[in-house]
Design a protein around this motif. Structure first.
Motif, PDB file in Angstrom:
ATOM      1  N   HIS A  92      52.362  79.343  92.421  1.00 31.09           N
ATOM      2  CA  HIS A  92      53.135  79.544  91.102  1.00 31.09           C
ATOM      3  C   HIS A  92      52.277  79.070  90.038  1.00 31.09           C
ATOM      4  CE1 HIS A  92      55.591  79.956  87.760  1.00 31.09           C
ATOM      5  NE2 HIS A  92      56.643  80.442  88.344  1.00 31.09           N
ATOM      6  N   PRO A  93      52.112  79.943  89.078  1.00 35.07           N
ATOM      7  CA  PRO A  93      50.781  79.815  87.902  1.00 35.07           C
ATOM      8  C   PRO A  93      51.243  78.476  87.253  1.00 35.07           C
ATOM      9  CG  PRO A  93      51.829  82.051  87.720  1.00 35.07           C
ATOM     10  CD  PRO A  93      52.216  81.505  88.748  1.00 35.07           C
ATOM     11  N   LEU A  94      52.520  78.083  87.117  1.00 31.53           N
ATOM     12  CA  LEU A  94      52.809  76.896  86.478  1.00 31.53           C
ATOM     13  C   LEU A  94      52.933  75.475  87.418  1.00 31.53           C
ATOM     14  CD1 LEU A  94      55.561  78.204  84.050  1.00 31.53           C
ATOM     15  CD2 LEU A  94      53.073  77.608  83.277  1.00 31.53           C
ATOM     16  N   ALA A  95      52.405  75.739  88.681  1.00 33.40           N
ATOM     17  CA  ALA A  95      52.677  74.789  89.785  1.00 33.40           C
ATOM     18  C   ALA A  95      51.978  73.295  89.238  1.00 33.40           C
ATOM     19  CB  ALA A  95      51.933  75.090  91.221  1.00 33.40           C
ATOM     20  N   ALA A  96      51.034  73.314  88.374  1.00 29.72           N
ATOM     21  CA  ALA A  96      50.508  71.930  88.012  1.00 29.72           C
ATOM     22  C   ALA A  96      51.641  71.441  86.896  1.00 29.72           C
ATOM     23  CB  ALA A  96      49.347  72.206  87.237  1.00 29.72           C
TER      24      ALA A  96
END
Ligand code: HEC
Ligand code: HEC
Ligand code: HEC
Ligand code: HEC
Ligand code: HEC
Ligand code: HEC
Ligand code: HEC
Length: 364
Positions: free
Chosen positions: A57-61
């Motif tokens: 997911h692009p927001l995993a961080a």
């Protein structure tokens, strides 16, 4: 069409078929080779991004930030990246739970909710979701009122894998494209993550085969083009996932703010819809291939004025002032509703609202 492209396509098709085993679905990668205009925009839409393997997911961080989160009365949970993907770790005074986080639902326009397979019968919807409006983890919709007694309960809410009413399979069906594969042990694998081309246009293999052999006329008849679909049916089609307009005899609780997220149900109540002889549909205001945030307020205003030109929308009072025909029409006539902090939906029942009562038009 030239030869090399032709060959590249056949290869793509073979790869798609082997990877997905989904019969007549080919995947967005194949559509992209002939329809780059729709594809480059759709790739970036919340539809396309509405499901990921959690680690991708692009927001995993942001959601796997390795920070301790607390849950009453005495639990702590953290989400973090490990060499094998994202993991959730829970603690109480005596015990530790450490489990993988497999799936991330939601593009993150509003929220991302995490899901883990527990065993063949159960999946876990994690207690903490990521909310973009606050840039933080907070309870998943519907979880705040629950009071956990044990550590497993504190981790989240178990859902039956398959249950016609509220099974986790249903989440995959609305957030992916093509049939969801169910392997032995009820391991769920979407054919294609996210809402992609064939979720709206139907399975594309016959269309692609006809187009590849240059039979354009047949290709056109073998794929659904909603451009020619009447407004009322568009509402039903989008309503497959966004919930269809209520049928006669169904009663809707107009005081329940969560229902506002079911746009087709609300739009179908609007006089703009019922009195415009089939002129208004979701497509009047939304480009089905573009990210929503790329549409400006001026665009919506133009859509309103296409029917309500400056002369027929009278200057009428707004509480004490006039109807602001120069303003962003939707702000007043399609008010925002927040069923819980950090989530916001648009009331699609276009009407005249008392600003303190955004759920239902004042004269209805
Ligand atoms: C081999 C090239 C090719 C591929 C791959 C392809 N298309 Fe097409 N598509 C065409 C051609 C050619 C037309 C007809 C000309 C036009 O409208 O651009 C067309 C037309 C369409 C139309 C409009 C039909 C109408 O009413 O005229 C839609 C919708 C469409 N394609 C969707 C898709 C989707 C979805 C996929 C992937 C499943 C896909 N196409 C894959 C070549 C292709
Ligand atoms: C297969 C299910 C499905 C279908 C069919 C579908 N949607 Fe969606 N739609 C979704 C999901 C899931 C999301 C949530 C995306 C996310 O994760 O934020 C969404 C989000 C949206 C958004 C918000 C996008 C954004 O960028 O914030 C709009 C607008 C929308 N849909 C309009 C439509 C319209 C119009 C149609 C019919 C032409 C339609 N949808 C058909 C599942 C679907
Ligand atoms: C009937 C189809 C459907 C089912 C079933 C479904 N969703 Fe969705 N989901 C949607 C649509 C449509 C949206 C876009 C809502 C909107 O913006 O109006 C959405 C949005 C979301 C979002 C973005 C935040 C939000 O609330 O808009 C998350 C996260 C999400 N869904 C998770 C899940 C999970 C987890 C499940 C299973 C427990 C699930 N969904 C089941 C259709 C569905
Ligand atoms: C949310 C539903 C949805 C998704 C997802 C979607 N489309 Fe469409 N598509 C539509 C609708 C609705 C129309 C009719 C638009 C209109 O009326 O202008 C359309 C029209 C088209 C057309 C015909 C354009 C024309 O002028 O006739 C093509 C080609 C097309 N889509 C390709 C794609 C491709 C390729 C993808 C995936 C990258 C895709 N679509 C994904 C809903 C969708
Ligand atoms: C397809 C044409 C169409 C579009 C687009 C449209 N409307 Fe309407 N609207 C109508 C019609 C027709 C009526 C009913 C007029 C009547 O009662 O005679 C109406 C009624 C209304 C009313 C009065 C509602 C009531 O309950 O008395 C408001 C307010 C309104 N529209 C605002 C808007 C706004 C704001 C937009 C854009 C977000 C919009 N409309 C877009 C056709 C449209
Ligand atoms: C008269 C114009 C208009 C029509 C018709 C319309 N919408 Fe919207 N929609 C909007 C506006 C305005 C927003 C808010 C956009 C923003 O905040 O940037 C919106 C937002 C949304 C969102 C994002 C979540 C939310 O509730 O804010 C979804 C999903 C959506 N619309 C789906 C649909 C679907 C499905 C249909 C058809 C049933 C539809 N819309 C018809 C104007 C419209
Ligand atoms: C600041 C809030 C606000 C904005 C912005 C706004 N309106 Fe209104 N509008 C109202 C109110 C309040 C009423 C009802 C006035 C009354 O009591 O009769 C109204 C009434 C209407 C009506 C029904 C009465 C009539 O004139 O027949 C229509 C149609 C309408 N507005 C369309 C629009 C359109 C189109 C826009 C954008 C170009 C717009 N409004 C912008 C607040 C607003």
């Amino acid at each position: 069409m030239n030869r090399p492209l032709h060959l590249a396509l056949l290869l793509l098709l073979a790869a798609g078929a082997a990877a997905a085993e989904t019969g007549s679905f080919v995947g967005a990668g194949v559509c992209a080779s002939c329809h780059p205009a729709q594809s480059t925009r759709q790739d970036k839409s919340a539809h396309a991004l509405s499901l990921h393997a959690a680690a991708q997911h692009p927001l995993a961080a942001r959601f796997a930030a390795n920070e301790w989160l607390t849950r009453e009365p005495s639990f702590r949970v953290r989400y973090r990246r490990s060499p094998n993907g994202i993991r959730a770790q829970g603690h109480d005074k005596e015990n530790v739970i450490d489990i993988p986080v497999e799936w991330a639902f939601g593009a993150g326009e509003q929220a991302v909710t995490l899901v883990t397979r527990i065993d063949s019968e159960w999946h876990l919807e994690h207690h903490f979701s990521y909310y973009s409006a606050i840039g933080a983890m907070a309870p998943t919709a519907g979880h705040s009122a629950l009071q956990p007694k044990t550590l497993p309960e504190a981790m989240g809410l178990p859902y039956k894998t398959k249950d016609p009413a509220v099974g986790i399979l249903g989440c995959f069906e609305c957030h992916s494209t093509g049939p969801v594969r169910i392997s032995p042990g009820n391991i769920l694998q979407p054919a294609e993550a996210g809402v992609r081309c064939e979720a709206c246009h139907g399975p594309g293999r016959p269309h692609v085969q006809a187009a590849s052999r240059g039979d354009i006329r047949q290709a056109r008849t073998l794929i659904a083009n909603p451009k020619r679909t009447p407004a009322q049916e568009i509402l039903v089609k989008c309503g497959q996932c966004h919930r269809p307009p209520a049928t006669a005899g169904t009663s809707i609780d107009w005081n329940y703010s969560w229902n506002v997220r079911h746009q087709p149900v609300y739009l179908a109540q609007s006089k703009c819809m019922t009195k415009s002889a089939g002129q208004l549909s979701c497509l009047t205001c939304h480009d089905p291939h573009s990210p929503l945030k790329e549409t400006s307020k001026d665009t919506y205003r133009e859509r309103c004025l296409a029917c309500h030109d400056g002369r027929s929308a009278r200057a009428v009072p707004v509480n004490s002032g006039p109807c602001r025909k120069d303003g962003a029409c939707a702000t007043c006539h399609m008010p925002a509703v927040s069923p819980q902090p950090a989530l916001r939906f648009t009331n699609h029942w276009i009407g005249i609202y008392d600003p303190a009562k955004p759920l239902r038009p004042r004269n209805q």
